[in-house]
Scaffold this motif. Structure first.
Motif, PDB file in Angstrom:
ATOM      1  N   THR A  28       0.734  -1.175   0.144  1.00  0.00           N
ATOM      2  CA  THR A  28      -0.219  -0.408  -0.140  1.00  0.00           C
ATOM      3  C   THR A  28       0.431   0.689  -0.150  1.00  0.00           C
ATOM      4  N   LEU A  31       2.595   1.900  -3.392  1.00  0.00           N
ATOM      5  CA  LEU A  31       1.954   2.339  -4.365  1.00  0.00           C
ATOM      6  C   LEU A  31       1.351   4.006  -4.355  1.00  0.00           C
ATOM      7  N   ILE A  32       1.079   3.747  -2.752  1.00  0.00           N
ATOM      8  CA  ILE A  32       0.837   5.379  -2.666  1.00  0.00           C
ATOM      9  C   ILE A  32       2.020   6.452  -3.373  1.00  0.00           C
ATOM     10  N   MET A  36       0.185   7.040  -6.932  1.00  0.00           N
ATOM     11  CA  MET A  36      -1.289   6.832  -6.369  1.00  0.00           C
ATOM     12  C   MET A  36      -1.654   7.415  -6.185  1.00  0.00           C
ATOM     13  N   LEU A  41      -6.021   4.333  -5.858  1.00  0.00           N
ATOM     14  CA  LEU A  41      -5.587   2.614  -5.281  1.00  0.00           C
ATOM     15  C   LEU A  41      -6.748   1.807  -5.485  1.00  0.00           C
ATOM     16  N   ILE A  46      -3.339  -3.874  -4.722  1.00  0.00           N
ATOM     17  CA  ILE A  46      -2.613  -3.978  -3.038  1.00  0.00           C
ATOM     18  C   ILE A  46      -2.060  -5.346  -3.648  1.00  0.00           C
ATOM     19  N   LYS A  64     -10.938  -0.554   1.625  1.00  0.00           N
ATOM     20  CA  LYS A  64      -9.709   0.324   0.985  1.00  0.00           C
ATOM     21  C   LYS A  64      -9.475   1.084   2.523  1.00  0.00           C
ATOM     22  N   VAL A  68      -6.116   1.834   4.231  1.00  0.00           N
ATOM     23  CA  VAL A  68      -4.685   3.455   4.008  1.00  0.00           C
ATOM     24  C   VAL A  68      -4.974   4.133   5.140  1.00  0.00           C
TER      25      VAL A  68
END
Length: 203
Positions: A28, A31-32, A36, A41, A46, A64, A68
């Motif tokens: 997570t 990706l952030i 993203m 997302l 993920i 989600k 997060v």
């Protein structure tokens, strides 16, 4: 006569896998950190990055936003241990924690999300603020109020304004200041500049 081995009851449900949870959190954040946004997302992305199935994620997080929040909260280092000897020293410790976090690429994504997606995901940001930001604000408030009580700071000091001066100066440096201006003495310089105006005995 047959002797039966004792039967050990298995706990209900599957045991939580720390390894899987760590992989999900790391995926997570990766990706952030790669740019993203929360809206882009997906649980599928993920799961693919973490090498787990979607059901593994849903067993631990119902949606989600919950995932997060937990992921972003891991980026906030524990509050530093405050010596309680002087207000100056404790304020430097608190602000230096901000400097250290801002120097990490992943941690910067927290601020980006806070500033760009707060309106779209108010619940997410509200929960993140309560988990990761409010404890730091309360710690700073306690230090400033203690300083007023001991006479180290002005008796007429507006506590909220004092907090804004300190944290706002650090935020400017960590977000908009000159590139690389996160020198080890940054927190000390900010605190000393602020104390020049809010310490007891100043006009």
């Amino acid at each position: 006569m047959t002797i039966q081995e004792p039967v050990t009851a298995r706990p209900a449900g599957r045991p939580r896998s720390e390894k899987a949870e760590k992989a999900i959190i790391e995926a997570t954040l990766d990706l952030i950190g790669e740019g993203m946004g929360v809206s882009e997302l997906s649980i599928e992305a993920i799961a693919s990055r973490a090498g787990v199935g979607k059901t593994t994620i849903y067993r631990r997080w119902s949606n989600k936003e919950d995932l997060v929040v937990d992921a972003l909260s891991t980026l906030k280092a524990p509050l530093p241990v405050l010596g309680g000897v002087s207000v100056r020293d404790d304020l430097i410790s608190l602000l230096d924690a901000m400097r250290s976090e801002a120097g990490q690429a992943r941690s910067r994504c927290v601020m980006n999300i806070a500033m760009s997606e707060a309106d779209r995901y108010p619940r997410l940001m509200d929960r993140f603020m309560k988990r990761a930001v409010v404890p730091r604000k309360e710690a700073m408030r306690a230090v400033i109020e203690r300083g007023i009580g001991t006479g180290e700071l002005r008796a007429d000091l507006d506590v909220d304004l004092g907090m804004a001066i300190l944290s706002g100066a650090m935020l400017w440096h960590t977000k908009w200041g000159p590139a690389g201006d996160l020198a080890p003495d940054l927190a000390e310089r900010v605190v000393d500049a602020a104390l020049a105006g809010i310490a007891a005995g100043t006009p």
